[in-house]
Design a protein around this motif. Sequence first.
Motif, mmCIF file in Angstrom:
data_model
loop_
_atom_site.group_PDB
_atom_site.id
_atom_site.type_symbol
_atom_site.label_atom_id
_atom_site.label_comp_id
_atom_site.label_asym_id
_atom_site.label_seq_id
_atom_site.Cartn_x
_atom_site.Cartn_y
_atom_site.Cartn_z
ATOM 1 N N GLY A 3 46.072 81.807 21.531
ATOM 2 C CA GLY A 3 47.129 82.706 21.383
ATOM 3 C C GLY A 3 46.216 83.977 21.782
ATOM 4 O O GLY A 3 47.412 84.831 21.950
ATOM 5 N N GLY A 4 45.631 84.057 21.130
ATOM 6 C CA GLY A 4 45.533 85.580 21.468
ATOM 7 C C GLY A 4 45.776 85.822 20.991
ATOM 8 O O GLY A 4 45.852 86.368 19.697
ATOM 9 N N PRO A 5 45.356 87.807 21.092
ATOM 10 C CA PRO A 5 46.351 89.007 20.327
ATOM 11 C C PRO A 5 47.637 88.690 19.656
ATOM 12 O O PRO A 5 48.133 89.224 18.208
ATOM 13 C CB PRO A 5 46.376 90.719 21.098
ATOM 14 C CG PRO A 5 45.846 90.328 22.190
ATOM 15 C CD PRO A 5 45.112 88.271 22.483
ATOM 16 N N ASN A 6 48.437 87.654 20.095
ATOM 17 C CA ASN A 6 49.980 87.262 19.860
ATOM 18 C C ASN A 6 49.363 86.055 18.442
ATOM 19 O O ASN A 6 50.023 86.108 17.728
ATOM 20 C CB ASN A 6 51.076 86.334 20.799
ATOM 21 C CG ASN A 6 50.658 87.670 21.557
ATOM 22 O OD1 ASN A 6 50.909 88.523 21.497
ATOM 23 N ND2 ASN A 6 50.935 87.547 23.128
ATOM 24 N N SER A 34 46.839 86.102 13.828
ATOM 25 C CA SER A 34 46.537 86.814 14.795
ATOM 26 C C SER A 34 44.799 87.724 14.211
ATOM 27 O O SER A 34 44.502 87.202 13.107
ATOM 28 C CB SER A 34 47.287 87.723 14.485
ATOM 29 O OG SER A 34 47.887 89.305 13.917
ATOM 30 N N PRO A 35 44.159 87.812 15.343
ATOM 31 C CA PRO A 35 43.188 88.500 14.880
ATOM 32 C C PRO A 35 42.425 89.259 14.374
ATOM 33 O O PRO A 35 41.872 89.311 13.290
ATOM 34 C CB PRO A 35 42.301 88.532 16.875
ATOM 35 C CG PRO A 35 43.071 87.420 17.220
ATOM 36 C CD PRO A 35 44.859 87.434 16.342
ATOM 37 N N ASP A 36 44.312 90.152 13.600
ATOM 38 C CA ASP A 36 44.553 91.475 13.226
ATOM 39 C C ASP A 36 43.992 90.924 12.001
ATOM 40 O O ASP A 36 43.367 91.826 10.816
ATOM 41 C CB ASP A 36 45.982 92.097 13.305
ATOM 42 C CG ASP A 36 46.228 92.656 14.547
ATOM 43 O OD1 ASP A 36 45.026 92.774 15.231
ATOM 44 O OD2 ASP A 36 47.431 92.902 14.631
ATOM 45 N N VAL A 88 36.419 86.130 20.461
ATOM 46 C CA VAL A 88 36.653 84.912 20.856
ATOM 47 C C VAL A 88 38.291 84.670 20.421
ATOM 48 O O VAL A 88 38.469 84.119 21.002
ATOM 49 C CB VAL A 88 35.702 83.997 20.221
ATOM 50 C CG1 VAL A 88 36.133 81.862 20.809
ATOM 51 C CG2 VAL A 88 34.173 83.836 20.248
ATOM 52 N N ILE A 89 38.421 84.863 19.330
ATOM 53 C CA ILE A 89 39.640 83.987 18.835
ATOM 54 C C ILE A 89 41.163 85.816 19.351
ATOM 55 O O ILE A 89 41.931 85.051 20.219
ATOM 56 C CB ILE A 89 39.851 84.296 17.478
ATOM 57 C CG1 ILE A 89 40.064 84.792 16.965
ATOM 58 C CG2 ILE A 89 39.257 82.719 16.567
ATOM 59 C CD1 ILE A 89 39.859 85.195 15.109
ATOM 60 N N THR A 90 39.969 86.612 19.208
ATOM 61 C CA THR A 90 41.184 87.445 20.238
ATOM 62 C C THR A 90 41.433 87.044 22.089
ATOM 63 O O THR A 90 42.374 87.347 22.014
ATOM 64 C CB THR A 90 40.701 88.916 20.088
ATOM 65 O OG1 THR A 90 40.615 88.751 18.892
ATOM 66 C CG2 THR A 90 41.522 90.095 20.849
ATOM 67 N N ASN A 91 40.498 86.501 22.330
ATOM 68 C CA ASN A 91 40.709 86.662 24.016
ATOM 69 C C ASN A 91 40.174 85.285 24.391
ATOM 70 O O ASN A 91 40.797 84.940 25.153
ATOM 71 C CB ASN A 91 38.644 87.082 23.989
ATOM 72 C CG ASN A 91 38.827 88.617 24.309
ATOM 73 O OD1 ASN A 91 39.356 88.832 24.478
ATOM 74 N ND2 ASN A 91 37.467 88.916 23.490
ATOM 75 N N TRP A 92 39.889 84.425 23.755
ATOM 76 C CA TRP A 92 40.266 82.795 23.881
ATOM 77 C C TRP A 92 41.810 82.363 23.787
ATOM 78 O O TRP A 92 42.021 81.342 22.997
ATOM 79 C CB TRP A 92 39.587 81.804 23.491
ATOM 80 C CG TRP A 92 39.395 80.633 23.707
ATOM 81 C CD1 TRP A 92 40.615 80.448 25.083
ATOM 82 C CD2 TRP A 92 38.490 79.584 23.307
ATOM 83 N NE1 TRP A 92 39.609 78.652 25.063
ATOM 84 C CE2 TRP A 92 38.972 78.498 24.366
ATOM 85 C CE3 TRP A 92 38.217 79.247 22.221
ATOM 86 C CZ2 TRP A 92 38.077 77.096 24.245
ATOM 87 C CZ3 TRP A 92 36.570 78.199 22.260
ATOM 88 C CH2 TRP A 92 37.343 77.325 22.898
#
Lengths: 272, 302, 424
Positions: free
Chosen positions: C213-216, C331-333, C204-208
Amino acid sequence: MTILTVANLTMRFGGLTAVNDVSFTARQGEITAIIGPNGAGKTTLFNCITGFYKPSSGSITVVHGSKNLRLDKLPGHSIARKGRVARTFQNIRLFSGMSVLENLLVAQHNRLQASTGFGVLGILGLGGYRAAERHAIELATHWLAQTGLLERADDPAGALPYGAQRRLEIARAMCTEPLLLCLDEPAAGLNPRESSALNDLLLSIRAGGTSLLLIEHDMGVVMKISDHIVVLDHGTKIADGKPADIRSNTVVISAYLGEDDEDDAPLAGATP
Amino acid sequence: MAYALQQLVNGLTLGMIYGLIAVGYTMVYGIIGMINFAHGDVFMIGAFIGIIVITALSGITAVPLGLLAALIISAALCGLYGFSIERVAYRPLRGSFRLAPLISAIGMSILLENYVQTSQGALERAIPNLIPGGITLMRQDGFAVQLTWMQIAIMAVTLVVLAVFTYIVTKTPLGRAMRAVEQDAKMAALLGIDTNRTISTTFIIGSALAAMAGVMFLLYYGVIDFYIGFNAGIKAFTAAVLGGIGSLPGAVLGGLLIGLIEAFWSGYATVAYKDAAVYSILAIVLMFMPSGLLGRHEVEKV
Amino acid sequence: MSRLLRDVKDSGAVAFMALLIFAPFLGLQLGDSDSGNLTLSTRPALLAAAVGLTFAARFCFLLWEAHRPPRIPALSLGLAKSGKYAAPALLIFAIVMPFLPGIKNASIDLGVLIMTYVMLGWGLNIVVGLAGLLDLGYVAFYAVGAYSFGLLSTNFGLGFWECLPLAGILAACWGVFLGFPVLRLRGDYLAIVTLAFGEIIRLVITNWVSLTGGPNGITDIPHPTLFGLKFSMAGGPGSFAGFFGITPSPSQRITYLYYIILVLALLTNWVTLRLRRQPLGRAWEALREDETACRSLGINVRNTKLTAFAIGAMFGGFAGCFFATRQAFISPDSFTFMESATVLAIVVLGGAGSQFGVVLAACVMIGVPELLQGLQIYRMLIFGAALVVIMIVRPRGFISTRRPTVALGKAKPISADLIAQGQG
């Protein structure tokens, strides 16, 4: 004065009827024994009373003074708290990695938890928690003395010998301050000396005002201490009465000795 | 309608690959009760051995022969991997603290990933489609439903492998031993079954299945890297749990369901959330069926 | 002599298997030709070295096996006892560490990192070590904490200290929300669902993108202030350096961060230690030992599990909030399954349930890989192998004995083989 009324209790597992339309009452201040051959449905009946199974039909009522409480309607964990019914297990279930004393304090969880103010006061060391804990340890000590485990209080429960574990389980159940104590084969695996000590313990518990319900195979124990006996066979009640009556009951004798069939279809779930 | 049919075809193909991996998960779980986290990485190793064999044989043998060789060599070597992993990382921990083999498996998974990364590089590796073409099932409103030869091949191979596997588990002495150890390892040992050997065999078979799934994944997508094992492993684990962990038909069913959910979700909703959809459905199913779809519901013994 | 021969044969067989296993990966290497096709090259020397090493390793192992000294069961007890002195010593070291002469900023930074994991480990220890619930998605709460702060600060301009409690509360709410439907699941079913929740939150945090801010990721998350004083490099009024009239230096901010995480971690420890002596903590441990018995004693199993989940999640949330303010960027990473696995490994390696064990394990698991930075890509390879080896050598972790929380006389340590592992 009745403490427990079981009325038309039936428990089915799939197509198997483990307990079939059983009714009986247990009286306050008495020791009521449930006996019967292997697979008669004793443990299933027990599990219904103590909330581990929801009965298929029928009712289980516990009487507290003038109040009636339907145990079969209560969620499992409320049986001990609201129903004030405690139990032990056929295959001992202690918290083996905790000390004997800790086992007895866990049994007083609800009372202690109430004194901690949702844990917050307890963490800060405030409020009545210290007093409550002191009281809890006193109660635990009392039952340790009763069961002869005082010297072992700080030992891990799992390191106790078998007989002591049985007694500890009873002490733990008593620490919930029950009105009715249900014991599932408390004498199983005990030597004669331990068995007779157990008799004394059960009698003293009865003298303390707690009624007892026990499943037992050891007829010596049953006949000596019970006030009332219920006999089950193949899930149905076949006799109900005083020890002397049961001893001479022909139906009971033939159930135990086996008339023609050798009880080759024990009911599943009855004696796990 | 046509579009849905296409998703069905795609979903079934993917689901079969998941199912093959999930069978290995479920077998290992059934027999020693541990989550073999490294299983997904064995799948990845299998895919890499596949690409290496295909590259080595390209131009030397005919394509079908090359693919067969890739499947067999990959399965054989991965069987060896599975055997060694169990011997090195799991057997010393058998019968010990429940979390220890789990952590050991996670360690093994990290080890294998980085072993492939350091030895073969972190780059994606791609091969061309080796079985191009296919048949058109139906046309509707200008949309053609394709069933590619590759999809047919994958389904056929999976079905054959599963049939052989089912035969082994249900009909052979080896399968009987496996089921006996699964039921009660101590009793099986008392009855003269070599439990160590049976467990090793389970790992070998499970890993071989994962390897074949890996090769088919490689053929289907054409691209692999050292990291595919993680995602595939988690999906397969999900499939195994969804079907009821320990149940072999459950694993295949779970795999197919997950393949279908992914395909339909990607086709009708957002691709980005397809994994989230899979996990959500898993959580919902377990809420109502705590032992999965085909898992044995255990009556609590008191 | 025959024994030697047998060992050589055995090692030879193992080496042969190693040959087969390593051949495709070490003996061959995929490459790209100019035309874009894959090529294969051979590396016989590397393969030979690997096989030779395997032979030698197996042979040495067999020799050691034959002459192994008897096992020393006292080691665990020794470690547990050493905790009595080592723990306060370590605490004093942790307190004075930033002011020791010769300490570089990088070392303080490493200390911050280790302590973040110590805190995460202590938080997860409540769930796994005490309550015996296997949670493979602990990173979800870490992420909730981090993103709560990230979003609150960038959208509403809130600072670290306002957000810290909010992050903890939000994470705890998520813990309850996620835990409620699934806590009746047992064992590995619970494990996969927690893992799935961790992945869902990451997805969700990657794609929302519009929110997170997604992957950024989210940038420019403010650093914490000291009673409103900023640790800006420019100095000037309103900054820490300006207020005290000293030259601004990055070490001031790092040291401040260091003490924040030290206090947060100690808070976690303190609460856990207090709770262990409380009815709630005892109920958690009883739950780990035997859920059925708990129910028969009137303990509300579901609520007790939920409190463990929620309190564990809360500390995860605090740690996440701190992570966000330390990095100033999330970031999601940073919230992958690897994080959950690392924290779980710390808990298990420490000896599930032991607070001091978690510290030791965090130092080993986080500190050692950092020291291995020079090894570049081989770092994680070694890390994975080390996990396997450590688990085999010490399956119950560094400190596996348990000390009773209350005693009539003298508390006696309880040995690991009596302690249950939990079914949840």
